[in-house]
Design a protein around this motif. Structure first.
Motif, short mmCIF file in Angstrom:
data_model
loop_
_atom_site.label_atom_id
_atom_site.label_comp_id
_atom_site.label_asym_id
_atom_site.label_seq_id
_atom_site.Cartn_x
_atom_site.Cartn_y
_atom_site.Cartn_z
N ILE A 26 -1.05 -5.87 -2.43
CA ILE A 26 -1.16 -4.51 -1.95
C ILE A 26 -1.86 -3.65 -2.99
CG2 ILE A 26 0.13 -2.48 -1.15
CD1 ILE A 26 2.48 -4.54 -0.61
N VAL A 27 -2.81 -2.85 -2.53
CA VAL A 27 -3.46 -1.85 -3.36
C VAL A 27 -3.33 -0.52 -2.62
CG1 VAL A 27 -5.66 -1.03 -4.28
CG2 VAL A 27 -5.07 -3.45 -4.47
N ILE A 28 -2.93 0.52 -3.36
CA ILE A 28 -2.80 1.85 -2.78
C ILE A 28 -3.71 2.79 -3.54
CG2 ILE A 28 -1.24 3.77 -2.25
CD1 ILE A 28 1.06 1.71 -2.18
N VAL A 29 -4.51 3.56 -2.78
CA VAL A 29 -5.39 4.57 -3.38
C VAL A 29 -5.04 5.93 -2.79
CG1 VAL A 29 -7.26 2.93 -3.83
CG2 VAL A 29 -7.24 4.21 -1.69
N ASN A 30 -5.42 6.98 -3.52
CA ASN A 30 -5.19 8.33 -3.01
C ASN A 30 -6.44 8.83 -2.29
OD1 ASN A 30 -7.00 9.10 -5.02
ND2 ASN A 30 -5.44 10.04 -6.32
N ARG A 31 -6.43 10.10 -1.89
CA ARG A 31 -7.55 10.66 -1.12
C ARG A 31 -8.86 10.63 -1.90
NH1 ARG A 31 -4.79 15.88 1.87
NH2 ARG A 31 -3.93 14.68 3.61
N GLU A 32 -8.79 10.65 -3.22
CA GLU A 32 -10.00 10.62 -4.05
C GLU A 32 -10.45 9.19 -4.35
OE1 GLU A 32 -7.24 12.63 -4.94
OE2 GLU A 32 -8.22 14.21 -3.78
N GLY A 33 -9.70 8.20 -3.93
CA GLY A 33 -10.05 6.81 -4.17
C GLY A 33 -9.52 6.26 -5.48
N GLN A 34 -8.68 7.03 -6.16
CA GLN A 34 -8.10 6.57 -7.42
C GLN A 34 -6.99 5.57 -7.13
OE1 GLN A 34 -7.00 10.49 -8.64
NE2 GLN A 34 -8.61 10.55 -10.20
N LEU A 35 -6.93 4.53 -7.94
CA LEU A 35 -5.91 3.50 -7.80
C LEU A 35 -4.55 4.07 -8.19
CD1 LEU A 35 -5.49 0.42 -7.23
CD2 LEU A 35 -5.65 0.10 -9.69
N ILE A 36 -3.61 4.01 -7.26
CA ILE A 36 -2.26 4.53 -7.48
C ILE A 36 -1.28 3.40 -7.75
CG2 ILE A 36 -0.36 5.81 -6.40
CD1 ILE A 36 -2.87 7.49 -7.15
N ALA A 37 -1.45 2.30 -7.03
CA ALA A 37 -0.55 1.16 -7.20
C ALA A 37 -1.29 -0.12 -6.85
CB ALA A 37 0.68 1.32 -6.31
N ASP A 38 -0.88 -1.18 -7.51
CA ASP A 38 -1.50 -2.50 -7.31
C ASP A 38 -0.41 -3.52 -7.62
OD1 ASP A 38 -2.92 -4.85 -7.40
OD2 ASP A 38 -4.23 -4.24 -9.04
N PHE A 39 0.12 -4.14 -6.58
CA PHE A 39 1.25 -5.06 -6.79
C PHE A 39 1.34 -6.06 -5.64
CE2 PHE A 39 2.57 -1.38 -4.46
CZ PHE A 39 3.42 -1.84 -3.47
N PRO A 40 1.89 -7.24 -5.93
CA PRO A 40 2.17 -8.20 -4.86
C PRO A 40 3.63 -8.07 -4.43
CG PRO A 40 2.34 -9.29 -6.96
CD PRO A 40 2.00 -7.85 -7.26
#
Length: 182
Positions: A26-40
């Motif tokens: 899973i990868v989560i980005v915000n409205r600006e495309g910045q990486l918020i979370a990256d985890f399995p």
């Protein structure tokens, strides 16, 4: 209880799910495309609990993009209250090439490309809604019936092929090989 779907303007985070049988990246980005979370997460009760904890930590409306429109992963995502946007495998590959031009396929890269594709293009996509339990049961039964019909057809083809080779006259025994009498 059915989860509430969020409108596009309410969504503040975009999750890309690269799903597999035993785990999901899973990868989560915000409205600006910045990486918020990256985890399995493991495809287990503990893994899905970790996903729900991540949602609570974000404290905002999340949409998820996944390369399927049905199955347990989609059901779990809908149950967690996120708005789910499916993409086809062909589209997913195109989005991956947009983010990783070399074409290197990694689970992280796939999840990241899906999250960013949802952020950039998702406003034009159709979100899934929770399925009525009776419709889900009917879909499952129909899928099983189709699988059984395909299996019967394969067996009939094998039988006819063997008869053609060893006993050609027997091929004329039945007009409809799908009947129980055949």
């Amino acid at each position: 209880p059915r989860p509430v779907m969020h409108t596009w303007n309410e969504i503040t985070y975009y999750a890309g799910f690269d799903w597999a049988k035993d785990h999901h990246d899973i990868v989560i980005v915000n409205r600006e495309g910045q990486l918020i979370a990256d985890f399995p997460i493991a495809h287990s009760a503990q893994g899905w609990q970790r996903w729900r904890e991540q949602l609570v930590a974000l404290g905002s409306h999340v949409a998820a993009c996944v390369e399927t429109s049905q199955g347990v992963v989609v059901e779990k995502l809908l149950e967690s209250g996120v708005t789910v946007y499916p993409v086809s495998p062909v589209s997913a590959k195109a989005y991956r090439l947009r983010k990783v031009p070399s074409g290197n396929k990694t689970d992280h890269g796939d999840a990241w490309s899906l999250a960013d594709a949802l952020r950039v293009d998702g406003h034009g996509w159709k979100a899934l809604s929770a399925e009525d339990p009776l419709v889900a049961e009917l879909r499952l039964l129909c899928r099983d019936e189709v699988a059984l019909i395909e299996e019967r057809t394969a067996l009939i083809n094998q039988l006819q092929s063997a008869l053609h080779e060893y006993y050609p006259a027997a091929e004329e025994a039945f007009e409809d090989w799908t009947l129980p009498s055949a």
